[in-house]
Design a protein around this motif. Structure first.
Motif, short mmCIF file in Angstrom:
data_model
loop_
_atom_site.label_atom_id
_atom_site.label_comp_id
_atom_site.label_asym_id
_atom_site.label_seq_id
_atom_site.Cartn_x
_atom_site.Cartn_y
_atom_site.Cartn_z
N ILE A 13 0.91 -1.40 0.09
CA ILE A 13 -0.12 -0.12 0.02
C ILE A 13 0.84 1.34 -0.05
O ILE A 13 1.82 1.15 0.74
CB ILE A 13 -1.01 -0.27 1.17
N PHE A 14 0.48 2.39 -0.71
CA PHE A 14 1.23 3.39 -0.66
C PHE A 14 1.42 3.98 0.65
O PHE A 14 0.25 3.92 1.56
CB PHE A 14 0.64 4.64 -1.55
N ASN A 19 -0.52 6.05 5.83
CA ASN A 19 -0.07 6.95 7.00
C ASN A 19 -1.35 7.95 7.31
O ASN A 19 -1.74 8.25 8.63
CB ASN A 19 0.80 8.03 6.68
N ASP A 20 -2.13 8.49 6.08
CA ASP A 20 -3.14 9.15 6.55
C ASP A 20 -4.31 8.24 7.12
O ASP A 20 -5.15 8.70 8.02
CB ASP A 20 -3.78 9.43 5.20
N ASP A 58 -6.90 8.02 -9.52
CA ASP A 58 -5.56 8.95 -8.70
C ASP A 58 -4.71 8.33 -8.29
O ASP A 58 -3.95 8.95 -7.52
CB ASP A 58 -6.65 9.85 -7.89
N LEU A 59 -4.51 6.99 -8.25
CA LEU A 59 -3.57 6.54 -7.38
C LEU A 59 -2.32 6.13 -8.14
O LEU A 59 -1.37 5.30 -7.86
CB LEU A 59 -4.32 5.25 -6.68
N LYS A 60 -2.05 6.44 -9.47
CA LYS A 60 -1.16 6.22 -10.40
C LYS A 60 0.37 6.54 -9.84
O LYS A 60 0.54 7.62 -9.14
CB LYS A 60 -1.28 6.88 -11.53
N SER A 64 4.03 2.10 -12.34
CA SER A 64 3.44 1.39 -11.51
C SER A 64 2.21 0.62 -11.80
O SER A 64 1.40 0.96 -12.76
CB SER A 64 2.91 2.06 -10.27
N LYS A 65 1.83 -0.80 -11.27
CA LYS A 65 0.76 -1.38 -11.70
C LYS A 65 -0.40 -1.32 -10.61
O LYS A 65 -1.33 -1.93 -10.67
CB LYS A 65 0.96 -2.90 -11.71
N TYR A 66 -0.30 -0.23 -9.70
CA TYR A 66 -1.25 -0.01 -8.75
C TYR A 66 -2.48 1.19 -9.26
O TYR A 66 -3.48 1.14 -8.64
CB TYR A 66 -0.57 0.52 -7.40
#
Length: 66
Positions: A13-14, A19-20, A58-60, A64-66
């Motif tokens: 996970i990013f 953290n958020d 929005d998670l690019k 990355s492959k996420y």
């Protein structure tokens, strides 16, 4: 719930998102495990939720492959 009813998995996970998440849930009972289980349940059972998840771009991260 017994161990037979669960499976151990690992996900990447990013850091900023995690953290958020930790910051937002410091004073409530929403564990990461609860969040994942509920999210997977909704993905499988709620077409609007599934569509929203599938359309989130929005998670690019570059390359990355996420």
């Amino acid at each position: 719930m017994s161990q037979k009813e669960t499976t151990l998995t690992s996900v990447k996970i990013f850091k900023n998102l995690y953290n958020d998440y930790k910051y937002m849930t410091v004073n409530n009972t929403m564990s990461f495990q609860k969040l994942v289980n509920r999210s997977v349940y909704l993905y499988l059972n709620d077409d609007e939720f599934k569509q929203k998840i599938n359309e989130t771009k929005d998670l690019k991260v570059s390359g990355s492959k996420y």
